[in-house]
Design a protein around this motif. Structure first.
Motif, PDB file in Angstrom:
ATOM      1  N   PRO A 161       3.220  17.237   9.685  1.00 10.86           N
ATOM      2  CA  PRO A 161       2.448  17.149   8.443  1.00 10.86           C
ATOM      3  C   PRO A 161       1.865  18.510   8.088  1.00 10.86           C
ATOM      4  O   PRO A 161       1.416  19.249   8.963  1.00 10.86           O
ATOM      5  CB  PRO A 161       1.346  16.136   8.769  1.00 10.86           C
ATOM      6  N   ALA A 162       1.885  18.847   6.809  1.00 12.21           N
ATOM      7  CA  ALA A 162       1.328  20.125   6.354  1.00 12.21           C
ATOM      8  C   ALA A 162      -0.182  20.116   6.520  1.00 12.21           C
ATOM      9  O   ALA A 162      -0.828  19.079   6.357  1.00 12.21           O
ATOM     10  CB  ALA A 162       1.706  20.373   4.899  1.00 12.21           C
ATOM     11  N   ALA A 163      -0.714  21.255   6.863  1.00 10.56           N
ATOM     12  CA  ALA A 163      -2.175  21.370   7.071  1.00 10.56           C
ATOM     13  C   ALA A 163      -2.909  21.372   5.756  1.00 10.56           C
ATOM     14  O   ALA A 163      -2.406  21.742   4.744  1.00 10.56           O
ATOM     15  CB  ALA A 163      -2.479  22.654   7.826  1.00 10.56           C
ATOM     16  N   MET A 174       0.847  -1.182   0.000  1.00 14.17           N
ATOM     17  CA  MET A 174       0.000   0.000   0.000  1.00 14.17           C
ATOM     18  C   MET A 174       0.891   1.243   0.000  1.00 14.17           C
ATOM     19  O   MET A 174       1.686   1.446   0.907  1.00 14.17           O
ATOM     20  CB  MET A 174      -0.882  -0.040   1.246  1.00 14.17           C
ATOM     21  N   SER A 175       0.779   2.066  -1.026  1.00 12.63           N
ATOM     22  CA  SER A 175       1.628   3.253  -1.096  1.00 12.63           C
ATOM     23  C   SER A 175       1.041   4.394  -0.275  1.00 12.63           C
ATOM     24  O   SER A 175      -0.144   4.416   0.048  1.00 12.63           O
ATOM     25  CB  SER A 175       1.823   3.686  -2.549  1.00 12.63           C
ATOM     26  N   SER A 176       1.914   5.329   0.064  1.00 10.38           N
ATOM     27  CA  SER A 176       1.536   6.445   0.922  1.00 10.38           C
ATOM     28  C   SER A 176       2.233   7.704   0.421  1.00 10.38           C
ATOM     29  O   SER A 176       3.391   7.656   0.006  1.00 10.38           O
ATOM     30  CB  SER A 176       1.982   6.126   2.354  1.00 10.38           C
ATOM     31  N   THR A 177       1.523   8.836   0.451  1.00 12.87           N
ATOM     32  CA  THR A 177       2.119  10.127   0.128  1.00 12.87           C
ATOM     33  C   THR A 177       1.735  11.112   1.220  1.00 12.87           C
ATOM     34  O   THR A 177       0.551  11.265   1.528  1.00 12.87           O
ATOM     35  CB  THR A 177       1.638  10.650  -1.243  1.00 12.87           C
ATOM     36  N   VAL A 178       2.742  11.751   1.818  1.00 14.26           N
ATOM     37  CA  VAL A 178       2.513  12.715   2.889  1.00 14.26           C
ATOM     38  C   VAL A 178       3.328  13.968   2.602  1.00 14.26           C
ATOM     39  O   VAL A 178       4.479  13.882   2.179  1.00 14.26           O
ATOM     40  CB  VAL A 178       2.926  12.142   4.271  1.00 14.26           C
ATOM     41  N   THR A 179       2.724  15.135   2.842  1.00 16.49           N
ATOM     42  CA  THR A 179       3.430  16.400   2.717  1.00 16.49           C
ATOM     43  C   THR A 179       3.698  16.936   4.116  1.00 16.49           C
ATOM     44  O   THR A 179       2.790  17.002   4.951  1.00 16.49           O
ATOM     45  CB  THR A 179       2.603  17.418   1.901  1.00 16.49           C
ATOM     46  N   GLY A 207       7.851  25.773   1.583  1.00 15.62           N
ATOM     47  CA  GLY A 207       8.299  25.255   2.872  1.00 15.62           C
ATOM     48  C   GLY A 207       7.794  23.857   3.148  1.00 15.62           C
ATOM     49  O   GLY A 207       7.440  23.526   4.286  1.00 15.62           O
ATOM     50  N   THR A 208       7.770  23.033   2.099  1.00  8.32           N
ATOM     51  CA  THR A 208       7.251  21.673   2.260  1.00  8.32           C
ATOM     52  C   THR A 208       8.154  20.642   1.601  1.00  8.32           C
ATOM     53  O   THR A 208       8.961  20.967   0.732  1.00  8.32           O
ATOM     54  CB  THR A 208       5.853  21.528   1.618  1.00  8.32           C
ATOM     55  N   VAL A 209       7.972  19.403   2.028  1.00  6.98           N
ATOM     56  CA  VAL A 209       8.560  18.250   1.345  1.00  6.98           C
ATOM     57  C   VAL A 209       7.456  17.198   1.265  1.00  6.98           C
ATOM     58  O   VAL A 209       6.800  16.887   2.252  1.00  6.98           O
ATOM     59  CB  VAL A 209       9.834  17.713   2.054  1.00  6.98           C
ATOM     60  N   THR A 210       7.232  16.699   0.051  1.00  3.55           N
ATOM     61  CA  THR A 210       6.224  15.668  -0.170  1.00  3.55           C
ATOM     62  C   THR A 210       6.957  14.359  -0.420  1.00  3.55           C
ATOM     63  O   THR A 210       7.847  14.288  -1.269  1.00  3.55           O
ATOM     64  CB  THR A 210       5.323  16.032  -1.372  1.00  3.55           C
ATOM     65  N   VAL A 211       6.585  13.344   0.347  1.00  3.82           N
ATOM     66  CA  VAL A 211       7.275  12.066   0.311  1.00  3.82           C
ATOM     67  C   VAL A 211       6.297  10.963  -0.084  1.00  3.82           C
ATOM     68  O   VAL A 211       5.262  10.791   0.567  1.00  3.82           O
ATOM     69  CB  VAL A 211       7.889  11.730   1.689  1.00  3.82           C
ATOM     70  N   SER A 212       6.630  10.241  -1.140  1.00  4.47           N
ATOM     71  CA  SER A 212       5.851   9.073  -1.542  1.00  4.47           C
ATOM     72  C   SER A 212       6.667   7.838  -1.188  1.00  4.47           C
ATOM     73  O   SER A 212       7.881   7.810  -1.398  1.00  4.47           O
ATOM     74  CB  SER A 212       5.569   9.097  -3.045  1.00  4.47           C
TER      75      SER A 212
END
Length: 72
Positions: free
Chosen positions: A70-72, A1-6, A41-46
């Motif tokens: 985590p970004a809002a 199951m993949s996940s993406t979070v900023t 000012g973010t990093v998005t990680v998959s």
């Protein structure tokens, strides 16, 4: 199951900052893609599976920046 979070990251101001953060976070097990954005000012990680936020925080810290959460 993949996940993406900023995540929100403080201290990035240029392309070099983005590359530093991307390089460190890319080294985490399971990470498939990283997109750092100094202006936002973010990093998005998959990743292949949900990542431990502490591991992402440690990688961002190693790059010389601070992961706020985590970004809002």
């Amino acid at each position: 199951m993949s996940s993406t979070v900023t995540y929100t990251v403080t201290g990035m101001s240029c392309g070099h900052c983005e590359k530093s953060v991307s390089s460190e976070v890319s080294g985490l097990a399971g990470v498939t893609e990283v997109a750092a954005d100094a202006k936002a000012g973010t990093v998005t990680v998959s990743s292949e599976q949900p990542l431990d936020e502490a591991a992402v925080r440690a990688a961002v810290d190693e790059a010389g920046f601070e992961l706020v959460g985590p970004a809002a």
